[in-house]
Design an enzyme around this catalytic site. Structure first.
Site, short mmCIF file in Angstrom:
data_model
loop_
_atom_site.label_atom_id
_atom_site.label_comp_id
_atom_site.label_asym_id
_atom_site.label_seq_id
_atom_site.Cartn_x
_atom_site.Cartn_y
_atom_site.Cartn_z
CD GLU A 194 -2.82 1.39 0.27
OE1 GLU A 194 -3.27 2.53 0.00
OE2 GLU A 194 -3.22 0.37 -0.34
CD GLU A 195 0.45 3.68 3.01
OE1 GLU A 195 0.69 4.52 2.12
OE2 GLU A 195 -0.64 3.61 3.58
CB SER A 596 -9.25 8.28 1.38
OG SER A 596 -8.17 7.57 1.95
CG ASP A 671 -11.66 0.82 3.62
OD1 ASP A 671 -10.50 0.46 3.33
OD2 ASP A 671 -12.06 1.99 3.49
CG HIS A 703 -10.08 3.04 0.76
ND1 HIS A 703 -10.61 3.60 1.91
CD2 HIS A 703 -9.23 3.99 0.25
CE1 HIS A 703 -10.12 4.81 2.08
NE2 HIS A 703 -9.29 5.08 1.09
#
Length: 726
Positions: A194-195, A596, A671, A703
């Site tokens: 994800e990051e 978000s 999510d 999400h």
């Protein structure tokens, strides 16, 4: 007086004409946007440049399935079908060639896992015969990759790394300890994916004799339990998710030697609470480069590992009082024949290109100025040129430039205003250009490296013709100064029949997270057309990029460090107050919405700016940064143990008592990113504070809150809320 009357008469005629013009055209409806996909833009997909530079391939999706065609650059015509999905009986969704373009891997029946991860059925296609070889008996595998010598395919299955010898179908299992929620080999864990924007975590050496891979030991990472609904008894889905301040996976780098069948461990240092987000093979198969970040992400190291011994040496180091952003230091290109490497860094305050010796010693800073290199397109070693996209013309624009490796001769190749991205040929003679602006959909062209357009591949003329039938006003860009004197960029969408003598309600759209950017001169797509629908219903839609957003240098971006939410919300409130001074804005009817990080911003803005905002919609919001992941959150806030106030002072949960306006809170229960837990805790706090609000949850939606009828339902509901509450 006569002149004044004539001016007034002319103005009235113009206003009447504009109104009549708008009435002759259709209003954009929700059905147009979400049911019939009236405004969907076309593009050209799956383009791969062929080795000789005279051809490129493209993925074509047709009624009979998918195929890959070979196109002549000079004529623009299809000369050959390289892969015919209908003939081989495979409806594939992606493909990749080997280095000498004799074989291709095609993926079908792809199953998404998280944002970037997936597993597929793979076939190896012989481009000479057209025959397709099913790999691993049709089992779904991850990240199948051909070896440079073309006789093996490496892949990940069940958290282990394997390779198969194509001639014999012999499978070698490189790792043995892979286990769900315990050990991952060759694939990233959730938070890295994800990051750090990575999913595949292995790579073949240039000579095809070694496999380097990253191993994630997740044993001590806390599990997140996400229930899924639809069965008689809800099912538990448990996965490792390190929330801020909690244990991360212990990560290590390994190199497997195919000849000896032995694996060596790379010595990445004694400290284990670190990140190892990138591995790169240099031009030498005995040297593996990798990046190392400390837990607080304020020190980034580039190291070389000896793949025979595992010993590492430090090549380069960057430190910061705030954080070193991997996204701004991720362009790393190793030159051939040990001539060093090219990289990007924002060490001088803006992201620029640097040339280093192999040892790490700086040769020169290639680009400089108060603008940013958005991305490096390619390094032409033979021509000693570097192609890159930058914001030099404006933070709102993206243009292609070329510069000599000695830092001289910089030239813009795409002077047209708007946003450009390119796919360059391997010999740097041609590129496929993608260009749009705020009011024109994407145009795809074939271009000479000089910038000269050779052929239009897609101009979206059909969409342009459709747009002529609708009453749409152009997106207008503007800027304004806050009380502190900071200039902020923004855009505005007005009703097509806009009348400056009337007062209009305003809906502000926000994301606002670190390094992000919404205010760009580019085609917006579906969400923009929902905004155009609202404009057709009599609303003005405005978007402001607050401090902390991207494309304006390190200081502007890092100004929110250790205190997320504070000055970003101050800027959104300043934007609303500025709008309230405009004669055509009803300052009593200003709302804000976001998704978000934008949902976090909109809910917090409604509470702190309760005298400015009347209503807000928060979709999938973070409501406390204590619930979000380690890598993203700690980069900007440090850990909760070190900076508790940074986590709590600007949480919407802390400010529920200030709520006066109308709040609509929306979240998906499935999510995996911003957990439904965020919405639950905000709802609980609002109840305790005796505050009325509206909320809606979408069962099992992630999400993106999409799939089937979901988007139609969601935007219908948000539209009704805006009409009723704004």
């Amino acid at each position: 007086m006569y002149l004044l009357n004539r001016i007034l008469s002319t103005a009235l005629v113009m206003l009447f004409s504009i109104g009549a013009f708008a009435q002759d055209k259709k209003k954009i409806s929700l059905e147009d946007v979400f049911k019939s996909n009236t405004f969907s833009a076309k593009s050209v997909y799956g383009i791969n440049w062929m080795n000789d530079g005279q051809y490129y391939s493209s993925l074509v999706r047709g009624a009979n399935g998918s195929s890959v065609v070979k196109i002549n650059v000079a004529t623009g015509k299809v000369e050959q079908t390289l892969i015919d999905g209908a003939k081989i009986g495979v409806n594939f969704s992606s493909y990749s060639f080997n280095s000498d373009e004799t074989k291709a891997l095609i993926a079908s029946s792809t199953e998404r896992i998280y944002r970037r991860s997936s597993k597929s059925i793979y076939h190896l296609v012989d481009l000479a015969t057209g025959e397709a070889q099913l790999l691993i008996d049709g089992a779904k595998i991850m990240y199948a990759s051909l070896s440079p010598d073309n006789d093996k395919v490496a892949y990940v299955k069940d958290n282990n790394l394997f390779f198969v010898e194509l001639a014999s179908n012999k499978i070698t299992q490189v790792t043995q300890d892979g286990k769900w929620n315990h050990i991952i080999n060759g694939s990233a864990d959730w938070v890295y994916e994800e990051e750090f924007s990575m999913a595949k975590a292995f790579d073949w050496s240039p000579d095809g004799k070694k496999l380097a891979f990253i191993r994630f030991d997740e044993n001590d990472v806390p599990e997140f339990n996400m229930q899924t609904w639809g069965e008689l008894y809800p099912q538990d889905y448990k996965f490792k998710y390190p929330k801020a301040g909690e244990k991360n996976a212990e990560v290590s780098i390994h190199v497997y030697d195919l000849a000896s069948q032995k694996t060596i461990n790379v010595n990445s240092g004694e400290e284990k609470d670190i990140y190892l987000p990138r591995i790169y093979w240099t031009s030498n198969s005995n040297t593996l480069a990798y990046l190392r970040l400390n837990r607080l992400q304020n020190q980034l190291d580039l190291l070389y590992a000896n793949t025979a011994t595992g010993d590492s040496k430090l090549v380069l180091q960057e430190k910061s009082d705030t954080y070193v952003d991997l996204n701004y230091n991720d362009n790393l290109y190793f030159l051939k024949d040990n001539k060093g490497f090219i990289r990007t860094s924002e060490q001088d305050g803006f992201k620029h290109i640097y040339h280093h010796e192999e040892s790490g010693k700086l040769i020169r800073q290639v680009t400089s100025g108060k603008w940013e290199v958005s991305s490096m397109v390619g390094v032409d070693e033979k021509g000693k040129k570097i192609y890159f996209i930058s914001t030099e013309a404006s933070p709102l624009e993206r243009n292609l430039y070329v510069i000599n490796m000695d830092g001289k001769g910089k030239k813009i190749l795409t002077p047209e205003k708007g946003t450009h991205s390119v796919n360059m040929s391997k010999d740097f003679k041609y590129y496929i250009g993608y260009h749009s602006d705020a009011n024109s959909p994407s145009k795809v062209t074939l271009n000479h490296a000089s910038g000269k357009q050779l052929q239009v591949l897609e101009d979206n003329q059909e969409l342009k013709d459709k747009l002529k039938n609708f009453a749409i006003s152009e997106k207008e860009f503007f800027d304004f100064k806050t009380v502190e004197g900071t200039s902020l960029n923004a855009y505005m969408i007005k009703p097509a029949d806009f009348d400056p003598t009337k007062k209009y309600p305003v809906l502000m759209y926000v994301y606002g997270g670190p390094g992000s950017q919404n205010v760009t001169n580019s085609w917006g797509g579906t969400r923009d057309f929902w905004h155009h629908h609202l404009a057709a219903e009599g609303y003005i839609v405005v978007c402001v990029d607050n401090r902390g957003t991207g494309a304006r240098g390190r200081d502007f971006k890092h100004s929110t460090y250790a205190n997320l939410g504070k000055i970003e919300v101050e800027d959104q409130i300043a934007g609303a107050k500025h709008l309230g001074t405009l004669p055509y804005v009803d300052k009593g009817r200003i709302g804000i919405w976001g998704w978000s990080y934008g949902g976090y911003m909109s809910s917090l803005a409604l509470m702190i700016g309760n005298d400015v905002f009347k209503s807000a919609i928060a979709v999938a919001p973070v409501t406390t940064w204590r619930y979000y992941d380690t890598i993203y959150t700690e980069r900007y806030l440090q850990t909760p143990q070190l900076n508790a106030a940074g986590y709590d002072d600007n949480s919407p949960i802390t400010h529920v008592n200030k709520l006066k306006g109308n709040l609509l809170l929306i979240h998906g229960t499935g999510d995996d990113n911003v957990h439904f837990q965020n919405a639950v805790d905000l709802v609980d706090a609002l109840i305790k504070a005796d505050k009325q609000f509206d909320s809606f949850y979408y069962p099992n939606r992630n999400h993106g809150i999409s799939g089937g009828n979901t988007s139609w339902h969601l935007y219908n509901m948000m539209t009704d809320f805006i009409k009723n509450k704004l």
